[in-house]
Design a protein around this motif. Sequence first.
Motif, PDB file in Angstrom:
ATOM      1  N   GLY A   1     -15.144  12.533   5.701  1.00 25.75           N
ATOM      2  CA  GLY A   1     -15.934  11.314   5.568  1.00 25.75           C
ATOM      3  C   GLY A   1     -15.693  10.574   4.260  1.00 25.75           C
ATOM      4  O   GLY A   1     -16.178   9.461   4.077  1.00 25.75           O
TER       5      GLY A   1
ATOM      6  N   MET B   1     -15.703  13.506  18.259  1.00 27.62           N
ATOM      7  CA  MET B   1     -14.952  12.252  18.430  1.00 27.62           C
ATOM      8  C   MET B   1     -13.446  12.524  18.311  1.00 27.62           C
ATOM      9  O   MET B   1     -12.642  11.951  19.058  1.00 27.62           O
ATOM     10  CB  MET B   1     -15.394  11.212  17.399  1.00 27.62           C
TER      11      MET B   1
ATOM     12  N   GLN C   1     -20.857   6.798  23.190  1.00 27.26           N
ATOM     13  CA  GLN C   1     -20.374   5.718  22.328  1.00 27.26           C
ATOM     14  C   GLN C   1     -19.704   4.610  23.155  1.00 27.26           C
ATOM     15  O   GLN C   1     -19.807   3.429  22.841  1.00 27.26           O
ATOM     16  CB  GLN C   1     -19.398   6.281  21.276  1.00 27.26           C
TER      17      GLN C   1
ATOM     18  N   ASP D   1     -11.549  10.510  11.973  1.00 30.69           N
ATOM     19  CA  ASP D   1     -12.994  10.408  12.233  1.00 30.69           C
ATOM     20  C   ASP D   1     -13.678  11.604  11.583  1.00 30.69           C
ATOM     21  O   ASP D   1     -13.087  12.669  11.415  1.00 30.69           O
ATOM     22  CB  ASP D   1     -13.283  10.377  13.738  1.00 30.69           C
ATOM     23  N   VAL D   2     -14.958  11.398  11.253  1.00 29.46           N
ATOM     24  CA  VAL D   2     -15.722  12.449  10.577  1.00 29.46           C
ATOM     25  C   VAL D   2     -16.368  13.397  11.595  1.00 29.46           C
ATOM     26  O   VAL D   2     -16.846  14.473  11.212  1.00 29.46           O
ATOM     27  CB  VAL D   2     -16.789  11.790   9.655  1.00 29.46           C
ATOM     28  N   SER D   3     -16.339  13.031  12.876  1.00 28.99           N
ATOM     29  CA  SER D   3     -17.006  13.842  13.904  1.00 28.99           C
ATOM     30  C   SER D   3     -15.986  14.665  14.686  1.00 28.99           C
ATOM     31  O   SER D   3     -15.086  14.104  15.321  1.00 28.99           O
ATOM     32  CB  SER D   3     -17.777  12.912  14.862  1.00 28.99           C
TER      33      SER D   3
ATOM     34  N   GLY E   1     -13.623   6.969  16.677  1.00 31.50           N
ATOM     35  CA  GLY E   1     -14.548   7.242  17.778  1.00 31.50           C
ATOM     36  C   GLY E   1     -13.857   7.979  18.911  1.00 31.50           C
ATOM     37  O   GLY E   1     -13.090   8.922  18.681  1.00 31.50           O
TER      38      GLY E   1
ATOM     39  N   ASN F   1     -13.365  -0.447  13.375  1.00 32.77           N
ATOM     40  CA  ASN F   1     -14.308  -1.157  14.243  1.00 32.77           C
ATOM     41  C   ASN F   1     -15.671  -0.486  14.211  1.00 32.77           C
ATOM     42  O   ASN F   1     -15.793   0.697  14.550  1.00 32.77           O
ATOM     43  CB  ASN F   1     -13.785  -1.166  15.689  1.00 32.77           C
ATOM     44  N   TYR F   2     -16.701  -1.231  13.789  1.00 27.49           N
ATOM     45  CA  TYR F   2     -18.092  -0.762  13.807  1.00 27.49           C
ATOM     46  C   TYR F   2     -18.273   0.543  13.029  1.00 27.49           C
ATOM     47  O   TYR F   2     -19.036   1.414  13.443  1.00 27.49           O
ATOM     48  CB  TYR F   2     -18.579  -0.615  15.267  1.00 27.49           C
ATOM     49  N   VAL F   3     -17.548   0.676  11.922  1.00 24.19           N
ATOM     50  CA  VAL F   3     -17.709   1.856  11.063  1.00 24.19           C
ATOM     51  C   VAL F   3     -18.296   1.455   9.712  1.00 24.19           C
ATOM     52  O   VAL F   3     -19.156   2.174   9.171  1.00 24.19           O
ATOM     53  CB  VAL F   3     -16.350   2.575  10.844  1.00 24.19           C
TER      54      VAL F   3
ATOM     55  N   LEU G   1     -21.945   1.765   9.003  1.00 26.96           N
ATOM     56  CA  LEU G   1     -22.581   3.033   8.600  1.00 26.96           C
ATOM     57  C   LEU G   1     -22.469   3.296   7.102  1.00 26.96           C
ATOM     58  O   LEU G   1     -23.106   4.216   6.594  1.00 26.96           O
ATOM     59  CB  LEU G   1     -21.878   4.208   9.279  1.00 26.96           C
TER      60      LEU G   1
ATOM     61  N   PHE H   1      -9.627   3.822  10.841  1.00 23.89           N
ATOM     62  CA  PHE H   1     -10.675   4.570  10.133  1.00 23.89           C
ATOM     63  C   PHE H   1     -11.913   4.610  11.028  1.00 23.89           C
ATOM     64  O   PHE H   1     -12.503   3.575  11.310  1.00 23.89           O
ATOM     65  CB  PHE H   1     -10.983   3.850   8.810  1.00 23.89           C
ATOM     66  N   GLY H   2     -12.282   5.820  11.495  1.00 25.79           N
ATOM     67  CA  GLY H   2     -13.446   5.956  12.377  1.00 25.79           C
ATOM     68  C   GLY H   2     -13.083   5.587  13.802  1.00 25.79           C
ATOM     69  O   GLY H   2     -13.623   4.653  14.380  1.00 25.79           O
TER      70      GLY H   2
ATOM     71  N   GLU I   1     -19.100  -4.570  22.152  1.00 24.34           N
ATOM     72  CA  GLU I   1     -17.963  -4.367  21.237  1.00 24.34           C
ATOM     73  C   GLU I   1     -16.668  -4.997  21.760  1.00 24.34           C
ATOM     74  O   GLU I   1     -15.851  -5.483  20.989  1.00 24.34           O
ATOM     75  CB  GLU I   1     -17.717  -2.868  21.004  1.00 24.34           C
TER      76      GLU I   1
ATOM     77  N   TYR J   1     -22.680  11.685  15.576  1.00 25.91           N
ATOM     78  CA  TYR J   1     -21.632  11.271  16.534  1.00 25.91           C
ATOM     79  C   TYR J   1     -21.137  12.438  17.379  1.00 25.91           C
ATOM     80  O   TYR J   1     -20.645  12.233  18.491  1.00 25.91           O
ATOM     81  CB  TYR J   1     -20.523  10.498  15.815  1.00 25.91           C
TER      82      TYR J   1
HETATM   83  C1  LIG Z   1     -20.276   3.172  15.744  1.00 23.40           C
HETATM   84  S1  LIG Z   1     -19.006   4.355  15.932  1.00 23.40           S
HETATM   85  C2  LIG Z   1     -17.590   3.316  16.277  1.00 23.40           C
HETATM   86  C3  LIG Z   1     -16.485   4.103  16.910  1.00 23.40           C
HETATM   87  C4  LIG Z   1     -15.265   3.271  17.307  1.00 23.40           C
HETATM   88  N1  LIG Z   1     -14.612   2.713  16.160  1.00 23.40           N
HETATM   89  C5  LIG Z   1     -15.657   2.223  18.296  1.00 23.40           C
HETATM   90  O1  LIG Z   1     -15.589   1.028  17.949  1.00 23.40           O
HETATM   91  O2  LIG Z   1     -16.051   2.582  19.428  1.00 23.40           O
HETATM   92  C6  LIG Z   1     -18.687   4.881  14.286  1.00 23.40           C
HETATM   93  C7  LIG Z   1     -17.599   5.942  14.200  1.00 23.40           C
HETATM   94  O3  LIG Z   1     -17.271   6.137  12.829  1.00 23.40           O
HETATM   95  C8  LIG Z   1     -17.240   7.519  12.545  1.00 23.40           C
HETATM   96  N2  LIG Z   1     -17.563   7.631  11.110  1.00 23.40           N
HETATM   97  C9  LIG Z   1     -18.757   7.445  10.520  1.00 23.40           C
HETATM   98  N3  LIG Z   1     -18.656   7.597   9.184  1.00 23.40           N
HETATM   99  C10 LIG Z   1     -17.350   7.895   8.942  1.00 23.40           C
HETATM  100  C11 LIG Z   1     -16.611   8.186   7.763  1.00 23.40           C
HETATM  101  N4  LIG Z   1     -17.190   8.181   6.549  1.00 23.40           N
HETATM  102  N5  LIG Z   1     -15.289   8.472   7.878  1.00 23.40           N
HETATM  103  C12 LIG Z   1     -14.694   8.472   9.097  1.00 23.40           C
HETATM  104  N6  LIG Z   1     -15.345   8.226  10.253  1.00 23.40           N
HETATM  105  C13 LIG Z   1     -16.659   7.924  10.176  1.00 23.40           C
HETATM  106  C14 LIG Z   1     -18.248   8.129  13.500  1.00 23.40           C
HETATM  107  O4  LIG Z   1     -18.045   9.505  13.705  1.00 23.40           O
HETATM  108  C15 LIG Z   1     -18.012   7.300  14.750  1.00 23.40           C
HETATM  109  O5  LIG Z   1     -16.993   7.821  15.538  1.00 23.40           O
END
Ligand SMILES: C[S@@+](CC[C@H](N)C(=O)[O-])C[C@H]1O[C@@H](n2cnc3c(N)ncnc32)[C@H](O)[C@@H]1O
Length: 218
Positions: free
Chosen positions: A102, A80, A20, A75-77, A52, A119-121, A124, A49-50, A27, A13
């Motif tokens: 993370g 981001m 993104q 976020d883990v990035s 982006g 959303n969309y996290v 992963l 959570f996450g 989305e 990310y």
């Molecule tokens: C597909 S993107 C979605 C971003 C945002 N929520 C959106 O809908 O546009 C996934 C996001 O989750 C973050 N992410 C992935 N694994 C994570 C974790 N274990 N903890 C926190 N953030 C995480 C990624 O860095 C990225 O920003």
Amino acid sequence: MGTLTHQEASRTYDRIGTLQDTQRFYEDHATGLVIRYGSFDTAESVFEFGCGTGRFAHRLFVQCLSSRSRYRGVDVSPEMVRLSRTRLASFSSRAEVNLTDGQPQIDLPNESCDRFVSNYVFDLLSHEEIRAVLGEAHRILVPNGLLCLSGLGSGIDIPSRIVAGAARWTHTLFPSLIGGCRPVDLLPFVADSDWCVDHHFRVTAYGVPSEVVVAKRG
Ligand SMILES: C[S@@+](CC[C@H](N)C(=O)[O-])C[C@H]1O[C@@H](n2cnc3c(N)ncnc32)[C@H](O)[C@@H]1O
């Protein structure tokens, strides 16, 4: 099916960065439902959570949060986190974005927020991590607080099932190519006595399937 490690997700990310936001074409339909059914106008403390690039949080501030409500995203990035801090700069007195390692653990007290968004996290995360994050959501939400989730769905018609199948296939062979994401059925994770599902949608936008769940903390 393997998932990216947290380090791999962070690197992936960091590379994706502002790209993104191109995912908004599918989305926004699902996250629009999250906004519509998440009653954010009455929220006082929102956790994401996450987060982006901070696009969802920005929509919340512009469209529905009251002047008293506060937002915290993680976020883990690092990229981001930088992008969302920049995007939310004009709301910085009420918005905070933090980098995490993370892990599912969330650095907030019990019953300290009234909306938990992701959303969309979960797309992963391993099933074990999803359960752990939901455990944390349950811990930090107040009673009757709302869990607001969206993610890639399994499809509702032939074109969207083909897209979901292609996403699974790509994830198996080249997970980074698809941002480490694959469709995950959200509903089974909240179908227990901890949660009362208020709203559930399976939708598609431009052939890409999504799922939305809004559930009350029991
Ligand atoms: C597909 S993107 C979605 C971003 C945002 N929520 C959106 O809908 O546009 C996934 C996001 O989750 C973050 N992410 C992935 N694994 C994570 C974790 N274990 N903890 C926190 N953030 C995480 C990624 O860095 C990225 O920003």
